[in-house]
Design a protein around this motif. Structure first.
Motif, short mmCIF file in Angstrom:
data_model
loop_
_atom_site.label_atom_id
_atom_site.label_comp_id
_atom_site.label_asym_id
_atom_site.label_seq_id
_atom_site.Cartn_x
_atom_site.Cartn_y
_atom_site.Cartn_z
N ILE A 92 0.86 -1.19 0.00
CA ILE A 92 0.00 0.00 0.00
C ILE A 92 0.89 1.23 0.00
O ILE A 92 1.89 1.30 0.73
CB ILE A 92 -0.96 0.00 1.21
CG1 ILE A 92 -1.92 1.21 1.13
CG2 ILE A 92 -0.22 -0.02 2.53
CD1 ILE A 92 -3.06 1.15 2.14
N THR A 93 0.56 2.19 -0.85
CA THR A 93 1.34 3.43 -0.91
C THR A 93 0.77 4.44 0.07
O THR A 93 -0.45 4.52 0.28
CB THR A 93 1.37 4.01 -2.33
OG1 THR A 93 0.02 4.24 -2.79
CG2 THR A 93 2.07 3.06 -3.29
N ALA A 94 1.65 5.22 0.66
CA ALA A 94 1.28 6.15 1.73
C ALA A 94 1.36 7.59 1.24
O ALA A 94 2.09 7.92 0.30
CB ALA A 94 2.19 5.95 2.94
N ASP A 95 0.60 8.46 1.90
CA ASP A 95 0.62 9.89 1.58
C ASP A 95 0.47 10.68 2.88
O ASP A 95 0.77 10.16 3.95
CB ASP A 95 -0.49 10.23 0.57
CG ASP A 95 -1.88 9.83 1.06
OD1 ASP A 95 -2.08 9.71 2.29
OD2 ASP A 95 -2.78 9.62 0.22
N ALA A 119 4.81 1.68 1.29
CA ALA A 119 5.77 2.47 0.49
C ALA A 119 5.39 3.93 0.55
O ALA A 119 4.27 4.31 0.23
CB ALA A 119 5.78 1.98 -0.95
N GLY A 120 6.31 4.77 0.98
CA GLY A 120 6.05 6.20 1.06
C GLY A 120 7.30 6.94 1.47
O GLY A 120 8.30 6.34 1.88
N MET A 133 3.39 6.81 6.60
CA MET A 133 3.90 5.45 6.59
C MET A 133 4.17 4.92 8.01
O MET A 133 3.80 3.80 8.35
CB MET A 133 5.16 5.37 5.74
CG MET A 133 5.80 3.99 5.67
SD MET A 133 7.12 3.88 4.42
CE MET A 133 8.31 5.09 5.04
N ASP A 134 4.81 5.73 8.84
CA ASP A 134 5.13 5.28 10.20
C ASP A 134 3.87 5.06 11.02
O ASP A 134 3.78 4.11 11.81
CB ASP A 134 6.04 6.30 10.89
CG ASP A 134 7.44 6.34 10.29
OD1 ASP A 134 7.82 5.35 9.63
OD2 ASP A 134 8.14 7.35 10.47
N GLU A 135 2.88 5.95 10.86
CA GLU A 135 1.61 5.78 11.58
C GLU A 135 0.91 4.49 11.13
O GLU A 135 0.32 3.78 11.95
CB GLU A 135 0.70 6.98 11.36
CG GLU A 135 1.16 8.26 12.03
CD GLU A 135 2.17 9.04 11.18
OE1 GLU A 135 2.68 8.48 10.18
OE2 GLU A 135 2.42 10.21 11.53
N ALA A 136 0.99 4.20 9.84
CA ALA A 136 0.38 2.97 9.33
C ALA A 136 1.10 1.75 9.89
O ALA A 136 0.46 0.75 10.26
CB ALA A 136 0.42 2.97 7.80
#
Length: 252
Positions: free
Chosen positions: A16-19, A41-42, A48-51
């Protein structure tokens, strides 16, 4: 939440890509709760870190790959690292998006290019580099996160509507091209999403009065459909963009 056996994502590897919108932790948590192994991926400024933390709270350990989604070489390297770390990638969630609103005549060429590259070309390139290996395996799921702006116009949003329209057509066309080779490509068209709970939304806000649901959505409203589109159950669903927008597209 209990997971239907047909929606079980155990042993599925999902990128999953992050924003910066803050949706990634919720979406990744849904996929993780359904059993998936997540690769996020971000860039360093993304969520990304929160995810990753949200996934860890489900007792799983994600893989994070710092990626410049504006750079083709970085995306290609991300795909290689993901396969080296996890093996076969079963699903790609093209989630990364940047919101932007401005009158058409005021939008600079740089702003057009940046939004096009981040919102659309990153999706194209991730699909290309991850999808090529999916074709080799004869199996894959690609889920493109888009919005109801792919179907409707909105003032101060000419560039956003144009890019979302491109995503809509990309989803349909790629599904036709790769469908016979085991890869399913679908989209989720989100309406107005607010990370705040419904209890914090102003019921007198004009937008809420316009929406049949009388509320904005929350990223968790997208989670169930995302799990389904990442699962074995969606094998006969291909080339579709399914809208979760509180009924806004039902307006004439």
């Amino acid at each position: 939440m209990p997971i239907l056996s047909e929606w079980d994502l155990t042993d599925k590897n999902i990128i999953i890509t992050a924003d910066r919108r803050g949706w990634t932790p919720y979406l990744a948590a849904y996929l993780s709760e359904a059993g998936a192994n997540l690769i996020i991926a971000g860039n360093s400024d993304s969520d990304m870190d929160e995810a990753a933390q949200a996934i860890k709270s489900n007792g799983k350990t994600p893989i994070t790959i710092e990626t410049d989604l504006l750079n083709e070489d970085s995306i290609s390297e991300m795909a290689i690292k993901a396969y080296d770390s996890a093996g076969q990638i079963h699903c790609l969630v093209n989630n990364a998006k940047a919101d932007f609103g401005k009158r058409f005549e005021l939008i600079t060429s740089f702003e057009w290019e940046t939004q096009y590259k981040f919102n659309f070309m990153s999706m194209v390139l991730c699909s290309k580099y991850i999808g090529m290996a999916m074709l080799e395996h004869g199996y894959g799921r690609i889920v493109n996160m888009t919005s109801n702006l792919s179907k409707r116009g909105l003032w101060n949003s000419v560039s956003s509507c144009s890019v979302e329209g491109a995503i809509h057509q990309f989803t349909s066309s790629l599904a036709l091209e790769w469908g016979r080779e085991g890869v399913r490509v679908n989209g989720i068209g989100a309406g107005w999403i607010d990370k705040n709970p419904q209890s914090q939304q102003d019921p007198n806000e004009l937008l809420l009065r316009y929406l049949p649901s009388r509320r904005k959505g929350h990223p968790t409203d997208l989670g169930g459909l995302l799990v389904y589109l990442a699962s074995e159950s969606c094998d006969f669903v291909n080339g579709q963009t399914i809208f979760i927008d509180g009924g806004s597209l039902a307006h004439a």
